[in-house]
Design an enzyme around this catalytic site. Structure first.
Site, mmCIF file in Angstrom:
data_model
loop_
_atom_site.group_PDB
_atom_site.id
_atom_site.type_symbol
_atom_site.label_atom_id
_atom_site.label_comp_id
_atom_site.label_asym_id
_atom_site.label_seq_id
_atom_site.Cartn_x
_atom_site.Cartn_y
_atom_site.Cartn_z
ATOM 1 N N LYS A 200 0.973 -1.225 -0.066
ATOM 2 C CA LYS A 200 0.074 0.055 0.080
ATOM 3 C C LYS A 200 0.832 1.400 0.168
ATOM 4 O O LYS A 200 1.613 1.444 0.922
ATOM 5 C CB LYS A 200 -0.960 0.037 1.043
ATOM 6 C CG LYS A 200 -1.800 1.326 1.337
ATOM 7 C CD LYS A 200 -2.790 1.068 2.407
ATOM 8 C CE LYS A 200 -3.443 2.456 2.684
ATOM 9 N NZ LYS A 200 -4.660 2.398 3.656
ATOM 10 N N LYS A 261 -1.970 -1.456 -3.959
ATOM 11 C CA LYS A 261 -2.940 -0.336 -3.984
ATOM 12 C C LYS A 261 -2.229 0.915 -3.823
ATOM 13 O O LYS A 261 -1.367 1.068 -3.249
ATOM 14 C CB LYS A 261 -3.580 -0.422 -2.557
ATOM 15 C CG LYS A 261 -4.544 0.653 -2.022
ATOM 16 C CD LYS A 261 -5.201 0.438 -0.839
ATOM 17 C CE LYS A 261 -6.011 1.665 -0.301
ATOM 18 N NZ LYS A 261 -6.407 1.941 0.870
HETATM 19 C C1 PBG Z 1 -7.102 3.074 5.291
HETATM 20 C C2 PBG Z 1 -7.733 2.828 4.098
HETATM 21 C C3 PBG Z 1 -7.464 3.639 2.779
HETATM 22 C C4 PBG Z 1 -8.310 3.078 1.797
HETATM 23 C C5 PBG Z 1 -8.579 1.937 2.412
HETATM 24 N N1 PBG Z 1 -8.240 1.834 3.690
HETATM 25 C C6 PBG Z 1 -6.876 5.089 2.685
HETATM 26 C C7 PBG Z 1 -6.034 5.894 3.575
HETATM 27 O O1 PBG Z 1 -4.867 5.528 3.564
HETATM 28 O O2 PBG Z 1 -6.582 6.839 3.835
HETATM 29 C C8 PBG Z 1 -8.253 3.594 0.434
HETATM 30 C C9 PBG Z 1 -9.454 3.461 -0.527
HETATM 31 C C10 PBG Z 1 -9.680 4.304 -1.553
HETATM 32 O O3 PBG Z 1 -9.030 5.388 -1.645
HETATM 33 O O4 PBG Z 1 -10.632 3.853 -2.315
HETATM 34 N N2 PBG Z 1 -7.008 2.998 6.205
#
Ligand code: PBG
Length: 341
Positions: A200, A261
């Site tokens: 991520k 991601k």
């Molecule tokens: C966080 C989390 C995020 C997403 C899913 N779980 C983003 C973040 O770090 O703020 C992002 C998903 C998206 O942008 O569709 N804990």
């Protein structure tokens, strides 16, 4: 010679039937996971800017939406819960756990329910963990024990899969050990999958999500050096080797499925890691990349449905088995449309 080669290639593109026959990469609804948001304490469901057809659901509308999704062939979901009360530590997982319970009571084995495990929707400052007193640092062990507590509560409530998205070190091993220990009392926890957001990145493409999940980092009173972003725990976009290292580590710590991601800006990472690590790979088409297509389509600059399918095709081509996309509930229609073109 050259022109003969060119003609030979175009023959296989000449009509829809031969294109269908020769296609190497296909997308099917079975591979897609639909994200769901459920928010405590709102009187009615709310739309989310940029994410057409996705809502911040109330506990009641959540179940109605799942019912509708089942009718269009969507069976797999990733749930994000947004509790009303925000805090700094000692978080209460019961709001999300009761939504899981309600969904499982109503739909049982008809759905596969993964649940995001993170603290950012529960913290007053929007960071994904427990902060030091001055606010300058997310504390790893304190955060991991909160994540373990949430993951076990979600698994006990009936989640088929827990999906930690926080990027703390050691959380996959800690969650796996806790699930194993609990399985002595609750044998079903032996079967709970862990989908790790192992690769991520620290991305700007999460914007619309943070509105939906009420999780944008914000400054709160009493912290002298508040963190402004998530750069100290999410992977730097220019550091793909960390995506490999954390994916190998999460595999060793007991993850069942790994994830890259965002998707499109990190297709190179997905193609590389999915070849190097033979666990199943998911990719998250995040809110900002999904919304980019939506907003271009609104302006008449792109053919919406075909563009979505093209993005999903790229993910499968790059090596994903699983796609998390806000468009899963429209995919059956979109894929059928494409078959006729
Ligand atoms: C966080 C989390 C995020 C997403 C899913 N779980 C983003 C973040 O770090 O703020 C992002 C998903 C998206 O942008 O569709 N804990």
């Amino acid at each position: 010679m050259d022109s003969k080669l060119g003609l030979t290639l175009r023959r296989n593109r000449g009509n829809p039937w031969v294109r269908e026959l020769t296609r190497e990469v296909r997308v099917s609804v079975e591979q897609l996971i639909q994200p769901l948001f459920v928010v405590e304490g709102i009187p009615a469901r709310e739309s989310i800017p940029g994410l057409t057809g996705v809502f911040r659901e109330t506990p009641e509308t959540l179940l109605q939406q799942i019912e509708k999704d089942l009718e269009v062939g969507v069976t797999k979901f990733l749930l994000f819960g947004v509790p009303k009360n925000k805090g700094l530590s000692n978080f209460d997982p019961s709001f999300v756990a009761s939504q899981i319970q309600a969904a499982k009571k109503r739909f049982g084995k008809k759905i596969f329910l993964a649940v995001d495990v993170c603290l950012c929707s529960s913290t007053a400052h929007g960071q994904c963990g427990v902060l030091s007193d001055s606010g300058d640092h997310v504390m790893n062990p304190e955060t991991v024990s909160e994540l373990v507590k949430a993951a076990v509560a979600y698994a006990r409530a009936g989640a088929d899969c827990v999906a930690p998205s926080d990027m703390m070190d050691g959380r996959i091993g800690a969650i796996r050990r806790a699930l194993d220990e609990e399985s002595a009392k609750h044998p079903s926890l032996k079967q709970t999958l862990i989908l790790s957001y192992s690769a991520k990145f620290h991305s700007k493409f999460y914007g619309p999500f943070r509105v939906a999940a009420d999780s944008a980092p914000k400054t709160i009173a009493g912290m002298s050096e508040p963190l402004k972003d998530r750069a100290t725990y999410q992977i730097d976009p220019g550091r793909p080797s960390d995506a490999y290292l954390s994916s190998v580590r999460d595999q060793e710590e007991g993850a069942d499925i790994l994830m890259v991601k965002p998707g499109m800006p990190y297709l190179d990472v997905l193609a590389d890691l999915s070849k190097r690590i033979p666990l199943p790979w998911a990719v998250y088409e995040v809110s900002g990349e999904y919304a980019a297509i939506e907003l271009m389509a609104e302006k008449g600059l792109i053919q919406r449905n075909a563009a979505h399918l093209e993005a999903w095709t790229a993910f499968i081509r790059a090596g994903a088995e699983i796609i998390i996309t806000y468009g899963a509930r429209e995919a059956r229609k979109i894929i059928q449309e494409n078959q006729q073109s």
